[in-house]
Design an enzyme around this catalytic site. Structure first.
Site, mmCIF file in Angstrom:
data_model
loop_
_atom_site.group_PDB
_atom_site.id
_atom_site.type_symbol
_atom_site.label_atom_id
_atom_site.label_comp_id
_atom_site.label_asym_id
_atom_site.label_seq_id
_atom_site.Cartn_x
_atom_site.Cartn_y
_atom_site.Cartn_z
ATOM 1 N N SER A 49 3.288 -1.821 5.799
ATOM 2 C CA SER A 49 4.390 -0.895 5.516
ATOM 3 C C SER A 49 5.373 -0.925 6.683
ATOM 4 O O SER A 49 4.976 -1.125 7.835
ATOM 5 C CB SER A 49 3.864 0.531 5.337
ATOM 6 O OG SER A 49 4.938 1.449 5.218
ATOM 7 N N TYR A 69 -0.755 7.638 8.819
ATOM 8 C CA TYR A 69 -0.501 6.483 7.944
ATOM 9 C C TYR A 69 0.168 5.367 8.739
ATOM 10 O O TYR A 69 -0.190 4.182 8.592
ATOM 11 C CB TYR A 69 0.384 6.928 6.782
ATOM 12 C CG TYR A 69 0.864 5.823 5.882
ATOM 13 C CD1 TYR A 69 0.005 5.168 5.013
ATOM 14 C CD2 TYR A 69 2.215 5.439 5.869
ATOM 15 C CE1 TYR A 69 0.449 4.163 4.165
ATOM 16 C CE2 TYR A 69 2.670 4.445 5.029
ATOM 17 C CZ TYR A 69 1.792 3.806 4.185
ATOM 18 O OH TYR A 69 2.246 2.805 3.351
#
Length: 261
Positions: A145, A156
């Site tokens: 990501s 995250y």
């Protein structure tokens, strides 16, 4: 399924695609099957069976919890038992559960983010290596990501930073074994409503506001000032998985409208 299909690009190849029940993973798995691959659709959601059925006779569904080593090992063994080996692993499992400033995260929530977005990739990479080496080589594509730099999802971000590190370090180890390890780093992506909620507990009003701030930050950080589409994410993943990318390894490719993360 939409997007260009390259006839026969994965003919003779066995692919394992994780997180294949919805979103980017679903698009990747369906298109790989349409391009001639034999594909194991792996997900812990039961409806992965429905998705695999869309792909025809060369697709098989596998229910597995990839947040555990046993789940990852079982998925790889299922591919070998079904198709005789593995050539390509696409690690797509992951996704932020909550959006909130780091100071607002509870310790158990931090642990949950790491389990979801780091451990499936780490376990699956480890589980697949004996099978790729038995094949004489192969390819691992990790889906990371660009949120390694972004607001309201520090755990995250840490997990996806770990995915980038796995990609680069494992590529160095595996190059002598004819195994490429690469990744894409998607930015914000438009997708249909999820059949399994990102956060099973539901978002609070504050989390909905923090999510809106994340969406604004993601669009502003992208040079193109928009979210991408699922097909705009699936295409580079499949390119990196294919023999067209045979001289690319250890690369983390941003696919985020110009935001390099």
């Amino acid at each position: 399924m939409t997007g260009a299909v390259f006839s026969g690009r994965f003919a003779g190849k066995v692919l394992v695609v994780t997180g294949a029940a919805q979103g980017i993973g679903r698009a990747v798995a369906l298109r790989a099957a349409a391009e001639g691959g034999k594909v194991l659709f792996v997900d812990r959601a039961d409806f992965v069976t429905e998705v695999a059925a869309e792909a025809g006779p060369n697709a098989v569904a596998c229910n597995a919890d990839l947040e555990t080593w046993d789940g990852a090992d079982a998925a790889m063994r299922r591919a070998v038992e079904t198709f005789g080996g593995i050539d390509i692993l696409i690690n797509n499992v992951g996704g932020a559960i909550r959006m909130r400033p780091f100071a607002e995260f509870e310790p158990a929530q931090i642990d949950a983010e790491i389990r979801r977005s780091l451990m499936p990739t780490l376990y699956c990479c480890h589980a697949v290596l004996p099978h790729l080496r038995a094949r004489g080589g192969g390819t691992i594509v990790n889906v990371s990501s660009n949120a390694t730099r972004g607001i309201h999802r520090v755990p995250y971000s840490a997990a996806k930073g770990g995915v980038n590190a796995i990609t680069q370090s494992l590529a160095m180890e595996m190059a002598p074994h004819n195994i490429r390890v690469v990744a894409t780093a998607p930015g914000g992506t438009e997708a249909p409503p999820r059949r399994v909620a990102r956060n099973a507990d539901g978002d609070t009003e504050a989390e909905r506001q923090w999510m809106a701030e994340v969406v604004d930050q993601v669009k502003q950080s992208a040079l193109m000032k928009r979210y991408g589409t699922i097909e705009e994410q699936a295409a580079p993943i499949l390119f990196l998985a294919s023999d067209e990318a045979s001289y690319i390894t250890a690369t983390v490719l941003p696919v985020a409208g110009g935001d390099t993360g």
